[in-house]
Design a protein around this motif. Structure first.
Motif, mmCIF file in Angstrom:
data_model
loop_
_atom_site.group_PDB
_atom_site.id
_atom_site.type_symbol
_atom_site.label_atom_id
_atom_site.label_comp_id
_atom_site.label_asym_id
_atom_site.label_seq_id
_atom_site.Cartn_x
_atom_site.Cartn_y
_atom_site.Cartn_z
ATOM 1 N N TYR A 126 0.850 -1.196 0.000
ATOM 2 C CA TYR A 126 0.000 0.000 0.000
ATOM 3 C C TYR A 126 0.883 1.241 0.000
ATOM 4 C CZ TYR A 126 1.178 1.083 4.798
ATOM 5 O OH TYR A 126 1.885 1.435 5.927
ATOM 6 N N VAL A 127 0.265 2.358 -0.338
ATOM 7 C CA VAL A 127 0.941 3.652 -0.216
ATOM 8 C C VAL A 127 0.071 4.547 0.669
ATOM 9 C CG1 VAL A 127 2.116 3.474 -2.424
ATOM 10 C CG2 VAL A 127 -0.114 4.572 -2.322
ATOM 11 N N SER A 128 0.706 5.516 1.310
ATOM 12 C CA SER A 128 -0.041 6.456 2.145
ATOM 13 C C SER A 128 0.745 7.757 2.246
ATOM 14 C CB SER A 128 -0.289 5.870 3.537
ATOM 15 O OG SER A 128 0.938 5.712 4.222
ATOM 16 N N TYR A 129 0.134 8.727 2.938
ATOM 17 C CA TYR A 129 0.732 10.055 3.029
ATOM 18 C C TYR A 129 0.778 10.468 4.495
ATOM 19 C CZ TYR A 129 1.808 14.803 1.457
ATOM 20 O OH TYR A 129 2.433 15.997 1.211
ATOM 21 N N ALA A 130 1.962 10.842 4.973
ATOM 22 C CA ALA A 130 2.116 11.219 6.386
ATOM 23 C C ALA A 130 1.356 12.515 6.666
ATOM 24 C CB ALA A 130 3.595 11.387 6.712
ATOM 25 N N LYS A 131 0.739 12.569 7.852
ATOM 26 C CA LYS A 131 -0.012 13.778 8.233
ATOM 27 C C LYS A 131 0.901 14.991 8.319
ATOM 28 C CE LYS A 131 -4.460 12.825 9.090
ATOM 29 N NZ LYS A 131 -4.880 12.191 10.328
ATOM 30 N N ARG A 135 7.165 12.588 2.604
ATOM 31 C CA ARG A 135 5.884 12.315 3.287
ATOM 32 C C ARG A 135 5.121 11.128 2.716
ATOM 33 N NH1 ARG A 135 2.848 17.941 4.556
ATOM 34 N NH2 ARG A 135 1.243 16.514 5.328
ATOM 35 N N TYR A 136 5.654 10.473 1.699
ATOM 36 C CA TYR A 136 4.989 9.273 1.181
ATOM 37 C C TYR A 136 5.525 8.033 1.883
ATOM 38 C CZ TYR A 136 3.590 12.169 -2.803
ATOM 39 O OH TYR A 136 3.062 13.153 -3.596
ATOM 40 N N PHE A 137 4.608 7.136 2.248
ATOM 41 C CA PHE A 137 4.992 5.803 2.704
ATOM 42 C C PHE A 137 4.665 4.805 1.590
ATOM 43 C CE2 PHE A 137 4.132 7.691 6.947
ATOM 44 C CZ PHE A 137 5.328 7.383 7.561
ATOM 45 N N PHE A 138 5.500 3.805 1.493
ATOM 46 C CA PHE A 138 5.286 2.684 0.568
ATOM 47 C C PHE A 138 5.692 1.454 1.359
ATOM 48 C CE2 PHE A 138 7.187 -0.339 -2.407
ATOM 49 C CZ PHE A 138 6.299 -0.382 -3.469
ATOM 50 N N GLN A 139 4.726 0.587 1.626
ATOM 51 C CA GLN A 139 5.040 -0.550 2.490
ATOM 52 C C GLN A 139 4.541 -1.851 1.894
ATOM 53 O OE1 GLN A 139 3.444 -0.461 6.544
ATOM 54 N NE2 GLN A 139 5.148 -1.732 7.244
#
Ligand code: FAD
Length: 151
Positions: free
Chosen positions: A7-12, A45-49
Motif C-alpha cells: 500500500y501507499v499512504s501520506y504522512a499527516k 511524506r509518502y509511505f510505501f510498504q
C-alpha cells in the motif's frame, strides 16, 4: 496461506527520525510476533510498504496501520497470494536514500522523484524485487523489516 499486501499512504506531517524510529520499533515487535516480513520506504511524506505473511495476520496488521492517525490516504496497490516471501529474514533497518535508491527512483518514475501513488501493481512488484535483490548493497543485513528512509 501466504499473501503480499502493498500500500501507499501520506504522512499527516513531515516525519523526523525519532517518529520513524518509533514506527519501526513497534512494527518490528509486532511483526516478529506475527511472522510478518516486509519493507517500508519513506520519502517526501509518502509511505510505501510491503507486508508479507499469513493472510489473517497481514489483514489484521493492515487494518491497524490504515487506522493510524499518523498518516492517511492509504491505497492498496497490490494484494496477492504468494508461494515465497521476497523479504524473509529482513530486519528493521534505517538506510538513507543513496545513489542506488536514486537510480531506482529514476527507473520507476517519470521525474525521478518518489511518487508511489503512481506505481502500478507491476511496477511496485518490480521495485520490491529489485530492493530485495539489492539488499546486500543497500544495508548491513539484519532481520525481518527493512526501512529505506529519506527526507
Ligand atoms: P499501541 O502501540 O499500544 O497503540 C495504541 C494506539 O495508539 C493505536 O491506535 C496506535 O495507532 C496509536 N498510536 C501509537 N503511537 C502513536 C503516535 N505516536 N501517534 C499517534 N497515535 C499513536 N504496526 C505494525 O504492527 N506493523 C507494521 O508493519 C506497521 N507499519 C506501519 C507503517 C506506518 C507508515 C505507520 C504510520 C504505522 C505502522 N505500524 C505498524 C503501526 C500501526 O499503525 C499501529 O500503531 C500499531 O500496529 C499498533 O500497535 P499496538 O496494537 O501494539 O498498539
Amino acid at each position: 496461506m501466504l499473501v503480499r499486501l502493498v500500500y501507499v499512504s501520506y504522512a499527516k506531517t513531515v516525519m523526523d527520525d525519532e517518529e520513524i524510529a518509533a514506527i519501526l520499533e513497534k512494527s518490528n515487535k509486532n511483526n516478529r510476533r506475527d511472522s510478518i516480513t516486509g519493507v517500508l520506504l519513506y520519502s517526501n511524506r509518502y509511505f510505501f510498504q510491503c507486508l508479507e505473511g499469513e493472510r489473517t495476520k497481514v489483514n489484521q496488521t493492515y487494518l491497524r496501520i490504515a487506522n493510524d492517525v499518523r498518516h492517511n490516504k492509504c491505497v492498496q496497490i497490490q494484494y496477492s497470494d504468494i508461494d515465497t516471501r521476497l523479504f524473509s529474514g529482513w530486519a528493521m533497518e534505517h538506510v538513507a536514500f543513496n545513489g542506488l535508491a536514486d537510480q531506482l527512483m529514476l527507473k520507476y518514475s517519470e521525474t525521478g522523484l518518489f511518487h508511489p501513488y503512481e506505481f502500478s501493481a507491476g511496477q511496485s512488484l518490480s521495485l520490491l524485487t529489485e530492493i530485495a535483490e539489492s539488499r546486500q548493497k543497500l544495508m548491513p543485513v539484519k532481520k525481518s523489516l527493512f526501512t529505506w528512509f529519506s527526507k
